[in-house]
Scaffold this motif. Structure first.
Motif, PDB file in Angstrom:
ATOM      1  N   LYS A 202      42.888 -26.945  -0.655  1.00  0.00           N
ATOM      2  CA  LYS A 202      41.482 -27.017  -0.280  1.00  0.00           C
ATOM      3  C   LYS A 202      41.261 -26.228   1.006  1.00  0.00           C
ATOM      4  O   LYS A 202      42.170 -25.623   1.544  1.00  0.00           O
ATOM      5  CB  LYS A 202      41.061 -28.481  -0.081  1.00  0.00           C
ATOM      6  CG  LYS A 202      41.231 -29.356  -1.312  1.00  0.00           C
ATOM      7  CD  LYS A 202      40.871 -30.787  -1.017  1.00  0.00           C
ATOM      8  CE  LYS A 202      41.086 -31.685  -2.227  1.00  0.00           C
ATOM      9  NZ  LYS A 202      40.789 -33.108  -1.933  1.00  0.00           N
ATOM     10  N   CYS A 203      40.027 -26.248   1.504  1.00  0.00           N
ATOM     11  CA  CYS A 203      39.725 -25.631   2.795  1.00  0.00           C
ATOM     12  C   CYS A 203      38.531 -26.363   3.401  1.00  0.00           C
ATOM     13  O   CYS A 203      37.773 -27.035   2.687  1.00  0.00           O
ATOM     14  CB  CYS A 203      39.447 -24.142   2.673  1.00  0.00           C
ATOM     15  SG  CYS A 203      37.953 -23.739   1.743  1.00  0.00           S
ATOM     16  N   SER A 204      38.352 -26.215   4.695  1.00  0.00           N
ATOM     17  CA  SER A 204      37.260 -26.912   5.370  1.00  0.00           C
ATOM     18  C   SER A 204      35.965 -26.105   5.279  1.00  0.00           C
ATOM     19  O   SER A 204      35.980 -24.866   5.298  1.00  0.00           O
ATOM     20  CB  SER A 204      37.610 -27.164   6.840  1.00  0.00           C
ATOM     21  OG  SER A 204      37.584 -25.956   7.572  1.00  0.00           O
ATOM     22  N   SER A 205      34.852 -26.809   5.190  1.00  0.00           N
ATOM     23  CA  SER A 205      33.548 -26.142   5.147  1.00  0.00           C
ATOM     24  C   SER A 205      33.263 -25.441   6.470  1.00  0.00           C
ATOM     25  O   SER A 205      32.578 -24.420   6.500  1.00  0.00           O
ATOM     26  CB  SER A 205      32.448 -27.159   4.831  1.00  0.00           C
ATOM     27  OG  SER A 205      32.417 -28.200   5.799  1.00  0.00           O
ATOM     28  N   GLU A 206      33.811 -25.982   7.582  1.00  0.00           N
ATOM     29  CA  GLU A 206      33.614 -25.353   8.892  1.00  0.00           C
ATOM     30  C   GLU A 206      34.236 -23.957   8.929  1.00  0.00           C
ATOM     31  O   GLU A 206      33.645 -23.023   9.482  1.00  0.00           O
ATOM     32  CB  GLU A 206      34.214 -26.218   9.996  1.00  0.00           C
ATOM     33  CG  GLU A 206      33.559 -27.566  10.170  1.00  0.00           C
ATOM     34  CD  GLU A 206      34.313 -28.655   9.423  1.00  0.00           C
ATOM     35  OE1 GLU A 206      34.915 -28.353   8.369  1.00  0.00           O
ATOM     36  OE2 GLU A 206      34.287 -29.801   9.908  1.00  0.00           O
ATOM     37  N   ALA A 207      35.402 -23.812   8.320  1.00  0.00           N
ATOM     38  CA  ALA A 207      36.063 -22.508   8.295  1.00  0.00           C
ATOM     39  C   ALA A 207      35.234 -21.497   7.510  1.00  0.00           C
ATOM     40  O   ALA A 207      35.030 -20.353   7.947  1.00  0.00           O
ATOM     41  CB  ALA A 207      37.455 -22.643   7.694  1.00  0.00           C
ATOM     42  N   LEU A 208      34.744 -21.912   6.358  1.00  0.00           N
ATOM     43  CA  LEU A 208      33.927 -21.009   5.538  1.00  0.00           C
ATOM     44  C   LEU A 208      32.626 -20.647   6.247  1.00  0.00           C
ATOM     45  O   LEU A 208      32.194 -19.489   6.212  1.00  0.00           O
ATOM     46  CB  LEU A 208      33.617 -21.666   4.188  1.00  0.00           C
ATOM     47  CG  LEU A 208      34.794 -21.845   3.233  1.00  0.00           C
ATOM     48  CD1 LEU A 208      34.334 -22.543   1.963  1.00  0.00           C
ATOM     49  CD2 LEU A 208      35.440 -20.508   2.904  1.00  0.00           C
ATOM     50  N   GLN A 209      32.011 -21.610   6.907  1.00  0.00           N
ATOM     51  CA  GLN A 209      30.748 -21.338   7.581  1.00  0.00           C
ATOM     52  C   GLN A 209      30.935 -20.355   8.722  1.00  0.00           C
ATOM     53  O   GLN A 209      30.070 -19.507   8.969  1.00  0.00           O
ATOM     54  CB  GLN A 209      30.133 -22.638   8.103  1.00  0.00           C
ATOM     55  CG  GLN A 209      28.690 -22.490   8.566  1.00  0.00           C
ATOM     56  CD  GLN A 209      27.777 -21.972   7.475  1.00  0.00           C
ATOM     57  OE1 GLN A 209      27.744 -22.508   6.360  1.00  0.00           O
ATOM     58  NE2 GLN A 209      27.032 -20.903   7.770  1.00  0.00           N
ATOM     59  N   SER A 210      32.046 -20.439   9.412  1.00  0.00           N
ATOM     60  CA  SER A 210      32.316 -19.482  10.493  1.00  0.00           C
ATOM     61  C   SER A 210      32.366 -18.059   9.958  1.00  0.00           C
ATOM     62  O   SER A 210      31.787 -17.140  10.546  1.00  0.00           O
ATOM     63  CB  SER A 210      33.651 -19.826  11.185  1.00  0.00           C
ATOM     64  OG  SER A 210      33.569 -21.052  11.870  1.00  0.00           O
ATOM     65  N   ILE A 211      33.038 -17.876   8.842  1.00  0.00           N
ATOM     66  CA  ILE A 211      33.131 -16.540   8.250  1.00  0.00           C
ATOM     67  C   ILE A 211      31.758 -16.063   7.782  1.00  0.00           C
ATOM     68  O   ILE A 211      31.382 -14.899   7.985  1.00  0.00           O
ATOM     69  CB  ILE A 211      34.141 -16.539   7.087  1.00  0.00           C
ATOM     70  CG1 ILE A 211      35.548 -16.810   7.625  1.00  0.00           C
ATOM     71  CG2 ILE A 211      34.106 -15.205   6.340  1.00  0.00           C
ATOM     72  CD1 ILE A 211      36.613 -16.911   6.548  1.00  0.00           C
ATOM     73  N   LEU A 212      30.992 -16.947   7.178  1.00  0.00           N
ATOM     74  CA  LEU A 212      29.638 -16.581   6.747  1.00  0.00           C
ATOM     75  C   LEU A 212      28.758 -16.189   7.928  1.00  0.00           C
ATOM     76  O   LEU A 212      27.840 -15.375   7.789  1.00  0.00           O
ATOM     77  CB  LEU A 212      29.001 -17.745   5.982  1.00  0.00           C
ATOM     78  CG  LEU A 212      29.574 -18.011   4.586  1.00  0.00           C
ATOM     79  CD1 LEU A 212      29.095 -19.356   4.055  1.00  0.00           C
ATOM     80  CD2 LEU A 212      29.193 -16.883   3.623  1.00  0.00           C
ATOM     81  N   ASN A 213      29.075 -16.738   9.108  1.00  0.00           N
ATOM     82  CA  ASN A 213      28.342 -16.397  10.334  1.00  0.00           C
ATOM     83  C   ASN A 213      28.931 -15.187  11.058  1.00  0.00           C
ATOM     84  O   ASN A 213      28.507 -14.860  12.172  1.00  0.00           O
ATOM     85  CB  ASN A 213      28.329 -17.598  11.277  1.00  0.00           C
ATOM     86  CG  ASN A 213      27.503 -18.753  10.757  1.00  0.00           C
ATOM     87  OD1 ASN A 213      26.632 -18.580   9.921  1.00  0.00           O
ATOM     88  ND2 ASN A 213      27.792 -19.959  11.241  1.00  0.00           N
ATOM     89  N   HIS A 214      29.920 -14.545  10.423  1.00  0.00           N
ATOM     90  CA  HIS A 214      30.574 -13.378  11.019  1.00  0.00           C
ATOM     91  C   HIS A 214      31.235 -13.710  12.358  1.00  0.00           C
ATOM     92  O   HIS A 214      31.233 -12.908  13.296  1.00  0.00           O
ATOM     93  CB  HIS A 214      29.595 -12.212  11.197  1.00  0.00           C
ATOM     94  CG  HIS A 214      29.341 -11.461   9.936  1.00  0.00           C
ATOM     95  ND1 HIS A 214      28.928 -10.161   9.900  1.00  0.00           N
ATOM     96  CD2 HIS A 214      29.434 -11.843   8.638  1.00  0.00           C
ATOM     97  CE1 HIS A 214      28.780  -9.760   8.652  1.00  0.00           C
ATOM     98  NE2 HIS A 214      29.080 -10.769   7.866  1.00  0.00           N
TER      99      HIS A 214
END
Length: 285
Positions: A202-214
């Motif tokens: 799995k992965c954390s939503s915080e990690a994905l959101q950081s990438i989406l925010n560049h």
């Protein structure tokens, strides 16, 4: 900085590292750090030579710095900024040896800030005694923030340049190390590189959101191994030079890291995050 001075500094580093390695019952992680250091020296020398060929440049992480000129730097005017940069790389992780001996880990949050330990060891062993005052200021200043969340806002543009340069060179080799580990793990160093994290698919939503925010993923968002890989993928947003981005693209670092993700359910959020990474690399390389 002269070639002769750099040669003396290299001997100091090797003597220091080899002493720790010879005395350690678990030498593989320390050999890994020694080898990493030598490669970062090569990375930073290559980077600074490429950048010096540009009449001007802009920092990727700070677009307000347009048409930045290196001509007023004392290190540039001395004709050998590559040697000074190499000296910074040489000692940037020297605190890792004391860290591992004392705490049996490379995790800063479970031990001590390894950049700070590097400065302590440099001073304790008079590593830079043959350098000029300005050289010591630049070397230690760049090392002090090479692992910091952000680069401090200071007026010394020459120091900022070397801070950015060291951070990029360090990441370029860390990518090589972690990718080799994920693809062909060494049982003796795997845990040190994986930071002891487990793979739960799995992965954390915080990690994905950081990438989406560049933005790059912060260590406090890293809960398991996939989060660590996402953090390493997100480092592309923290690179400072287009020359560094080009190396990431040419070496296929992002694609190789993405291929090692074990996330069982490929969500739209994950796919969009990885698309952001590819678009950023394409735009800035």
């Amino acid at each position: 900085m002269t070639p002769e001075t750099l040669k003396i500094l290299e001997h100091k580093f090797l003597d220091y590292a080899d002493r720790y390695i010879s005395e350690s019952p678990n030498l593989s992680p320390l050999v890994l750090k020694k080898d990493h250091t030598i490669r970062v020296c090569d990375e930073i020398e290559s980077l600074v030579k490429d950048i010096m060929q540009d009449a001007s440049f802009s920092y990727l992480a700070d677009p307000s710095e347009q048409n930045f000129s290196l001509s007023n730097f004392s290190s540039v005017n001395s004709q050998r900024p590559d040697l000074l940069a190499r000296a910074m790389a040489l000692f940037h992780d020297i605190g890792r040896f004391r860290q591992f001996q004392t705490y049996k880990t490379f995790l800063d949050h479970k031990s001590a800030n390894h950049a700070g330990l590097s400065i302590i060891e440099i001073d304790a062993h008079n590593m830079l005694s043959i350098c000029s005052e300005r050289e010591r200021e630049l070397i230690k200043g760049a090392i002090a923030v090479h692992n910091a969340a952000v680069i401090p806002q200071i007026e010394d543009k020459e120091l900022i340049f070397f801070m950015r340069l060291l951070r990029d060179a360090d990441k370029l080799d860390i990518w090589r190390v972690v990718i080799d580990n994920y693809l062909s793990p060494d049982p003796e160093s795997k845990d040190a590189i994986n930071l002891g994290l487990q793979d739960y698919g799995k992965c954390s939503s915080e990690a994905l959101q950081s990438i989406l925010n560049h933005t790059y993923v912060k260590i406090n968002s890293v809960k398991e191994l996939n989060d660590l890989k996402l953090m390493q993928i997100s480092w592309v947003f923290d690179l400072n030079f287009s020359h560094s981005i080009r190396r990431v693209k040419e070496r296929g670092y992002a694609d190789q890291l993405i291929s090692t993700l074990s996330i069982q359910k490929k969500s739209d959020e994950l796919n969009n995050a990885l698309k952001c990474v590819h678009e950023y690399i394409k735009k800035n390389s």
